[in-house]
Enzyme design. Structure first.
Site, short mmCIF file in Angstrom:
data_model
loop_
_atom_site.label_atom_id
_atom_site.label_comp_id
_atom_site.label_asym_id
_atom_site.label_seq_id
_atom_site.Cartn_x
_atom_site.Cartn_y
_atom_site.Cartn_z
N SER A 1 7.28 2.23 5.54
CA SER A 1 5.87 2.52 5.33
C SER A 1 5.28 2.97 6.67
CB SER A 1 5.14 1.28 4.81
OG SER A 1 3.75 1.52 4.71
N LYS B 1 7.27 6.30 2.89
CA LYS B 1 5.89 6.22 2.40
C LYS B 1 4.98 6.54 3.57
CE LYS B 1 3.19 2.02 1.44
NZ LYS B 1 3.22 0.77 0.64
N LYS C 1 0.86 6.58 4.70
CA LYS C 1 -0.49 6.18 4.31
C LYS C 1 -1.37 7.43 4.32
CE LYS C 1 -0.04 1.62 4.07
NZ LYS C 1 -0.38 0.83 2.87
N ASP D 1 0.41 6.25 0.00
CA ASP D 1 -0.33 5.02 -0.36
C ASP D 1 -1.75 5.16 0.17
OD1 ASP D 1 -1.25 2.49 -0.93
OD2 ASP D 1 0.22 1.42 0.30
N GLU E 1 0.52 5.66 -4.57
CA GLU E 1 0.26 4.22 -4.68
C GLU E 1 -1.24 3.95 -4.54
OE1 GLU E 1 2.64 1.98 -1.93
OE2 GLU E 1 1.63 0.09 -2.33
N ASP F 1 -0.56 -1.34 -6.73
CA ASP F 1 -0.28 -2.40 -5.76
C ASP F 1 -1.39 -3.44 -5.90
OD1 ASP F 1 -0.23 -3.98 -3.44
OD2 ASP F 1 -0.01 -2.33 -2.03
N LYS G 1 4.45 -7.46 -4.85
CA LYS G 1 4.43 -8.27 -3.63
C LYS G 1 4.43 -9.71 -4.12
CE LYS G 1 2.12 -4.94 -0.68
NZ LYS G 1 0.88 -4.53 0.02
N GLY H 1 5.65 -4.93 0.86
CA GLY H 1 5.74 -5.79 2.04
C GLY H 1 4.36 -6.02 2.60
O1 OSB Z 1 -0.56 -1.37 0.96
O2 OSB Z 1 1.51 -1.76 0.87
C1 OSB Z 1 0.42 -1.87 1.46
C2 OSB Z 1 1.00 -3.58 4.82
C3 OSB Z 1 -0.06 -4.46 4.85
C4 OSB Z 1 -0.97 -4.46 3.82
C5 OSB Z 1 -0.81 -3.57 2.76
C6 OSB Z 1 0.28 -2.71 2.71
C7 OSB Z 1 1.17 -2.68 3.79
C8 OSB Z 1 2.27 -1.73 3.90
C9 OSB Z 1 3.43 -2.05 4.83
O3 OSB Z 1 2.27 -0.64 3.38
C10 OSB Z 1 4.50 -2.83 4.16
C11 OSB Z 1 5.55 -3.33 5.11
O4 OSB Z 1 6.12 -2.51 5.86
O5 OSB Z 1 5.81 -4.54 5.12
MG MG Z 2 0.11 -0.51 -0.90
#
Ligand code: OSB
Ligand code: MG
Length: 382
Positions: free
Chosen positions: A149, A175, A177, A202, A227, A252, A276, A304
């Site tokens: 991510s 992924k 953001k 995402d 996402e 999510d 999650k 995660g």
């Molecule tokens: O939206 O998936 C999410 C991390 C913190 C809060 C929300 C998200 C995330 C991530 C990173 O996208 C996930 C990871 O690398 O553990």
């Molecule tokens: Mg997410």
């Protein structure tokens, strides 16, 4: 909904062991680089850990909340409150995990707090039996697919460079953001450089249905999924959006339980679910959701929360469960921390896979000196 036995049925019958002592320990680990999202930029992971002790065996679990409520309503502070005042008093040795989960239902929401205790009990039980957590969950070890991510970057060049590093490492999907004003052009920059890499975005809820035309422009990039494009609390509007998008929607933030996943699927609000384990209240509910989705052709992956090596190992064990069909947000430890609190670190093999750490419990060793080094607070609660 269904008459077939729950994939968590065997787990529900396991007995809660006696517990001699419970501690809550907050640690703060600096990230190697800030992690930017549409809702906040985190510069470190402040995690509340739980230590359960029973007959000389110590099990560590991790609450996946953040200190702030910017991704999810729970915080380390609310989780401490709920665990101490409401959940721990309901944990009774000799009761089954199913009964314990049923008692927890009286507390509405607060899945991350519930999961911290459930994770800890399951890890403790695995350690006492001398078997890996995935075996307690009922699944054989298998290599886990990897996924990275990538947070918001300052420039498209920086983003493309981060994707280049991830592709070179062999990550199974990437992924990125996105947020309003930092989307179509940034996706195009990555797609132009990597026309066929498995890519997704995402948005962490940054868009509304007013942005339909803009979101439809993402359809041309062959993304695996988008996402959580719409509000963190919405399911219905995602169902309207999914009808107008070729790209699969993945939910999510909106999914807190099996019932939420069932509603989302029935409405056609998503074709993929990010599980999650903390957000849905634990490993048993995660296994139920994964099974439910898989039976309906809905893709599932493990999200995660930038966890330490404890929560990261939990996510890896969970992904041995049936239904986890897509690469999740499980990436190398070095992506987050220079020095984690558990060993060994997560690394990718030559084909981009992650091995389940062998050995009893999580298969990782928590290093107490590193916890002490990073501890902000240590409180004995039982
Ligand atoms: O939206 O998936 C999410 C991390 C913190 C809060 C929300 C998200 C995330 C991530 C990173 O996208 C996930 C990871 O690398 O553990
Ligand atoms: Mg997410």
């Amino acid at each position: 909904m269904t008459n077939s036995p729950s994939p968590a049925a065997a787990l529900e019958k396991i007995l809660v062991p006696k517990i001699d002592r419970v501690d809550l320990v907050t640690v703060k680990l600096p990230f190697v680089a800030p992690f930017g999202t549409s809702v906040y930029t985190w510069t470190d992971k402040e995690a509340m850990l739980m230590r359960l002790e029973s007959g000389g065996v110590a099990a560590w679990s991790e609450c996946v909340s953040d200190p702030d409520p910017f991704y999810f309503y729970e915080t380390n502070g609310t989780a401490r409150h709920i665990i101490k005042e409401f959940l721990l008093p309901l944990v009774e040795p000799g009761a089954t995990l199913g009964e314990t989960e049923a008692r927890f239902r009286r507390v509405r929401g607060h899945g991350m707090a519930k999961a911290t205790i459930e994770n800890g009990l399951l890890i403790l039980i695995a350690l006492q039996k001398g078997v890996p957590l995935h075996e307690i969950l009922g699944f054989p070890a298998r290599k886990i697919m990897s996924g990275l991510s990538i947070g918001l970057k300052e420039t498209p060049d920086e983003l493309v460079a981060a994707v280049e590093r991830a592709v070179a490492k062999g990550y199974h999907r990437i992924k990125m953001k996105v947020k309003k004003g930092q989307d179509v052009d940034w996706v195009r920059a990555v797609r132009t450089r990597f026309p066929s890499v498995r890519l997704m975005v995402d948005a962490n809820g940054d868009y509304s249905l007013d942005d339909l035309a803009l979101l439809q422009r993402l359809d041309e990039f062959g993304l695996m999924m988008i996402e959580q494009p719409l509000s963190y609390s919405d399911i219905y509007e995602h169902s309207l959006l999914q009808k107008r998008l070729a790209t699969a929607i993945c939910l999510d933030e909106s999914i807190h339980s099996l019932a939420d996943a069932a509603a989302a699927i029935a409405l056609g609000a998503c074709r993929i679910v990010n599980i999650k384990q903390g957000r849905v209240g634990g490993l048993m509910e995660s296994i139920r959701i994964a099974g439910y989705c898989a039976a309906r052709g809905v893709g599932v992956w493990s999200g995660g929360m930038d966890e330490t090596g404890i929560g990261r190992a939990v996510n890896i064990h969970l992904q041995t469960a049936e239904g986890f069909s897509l690469p999740g947000d499980t990436s190398e430890t070095s992506n987050y921390f220079d020095k984690d609190i558990a060993d060994p670190p997560v690394v990718l093999d030559a084909a981009g896979f992650i091995a389940v750490p062998p050995g009893p419990g999580l298969g990782v060793t928590v290093v107490p000196e590193r916890i002490l080094e990073r501890a902000l607070r240590w409180e004995r609660v039982r």
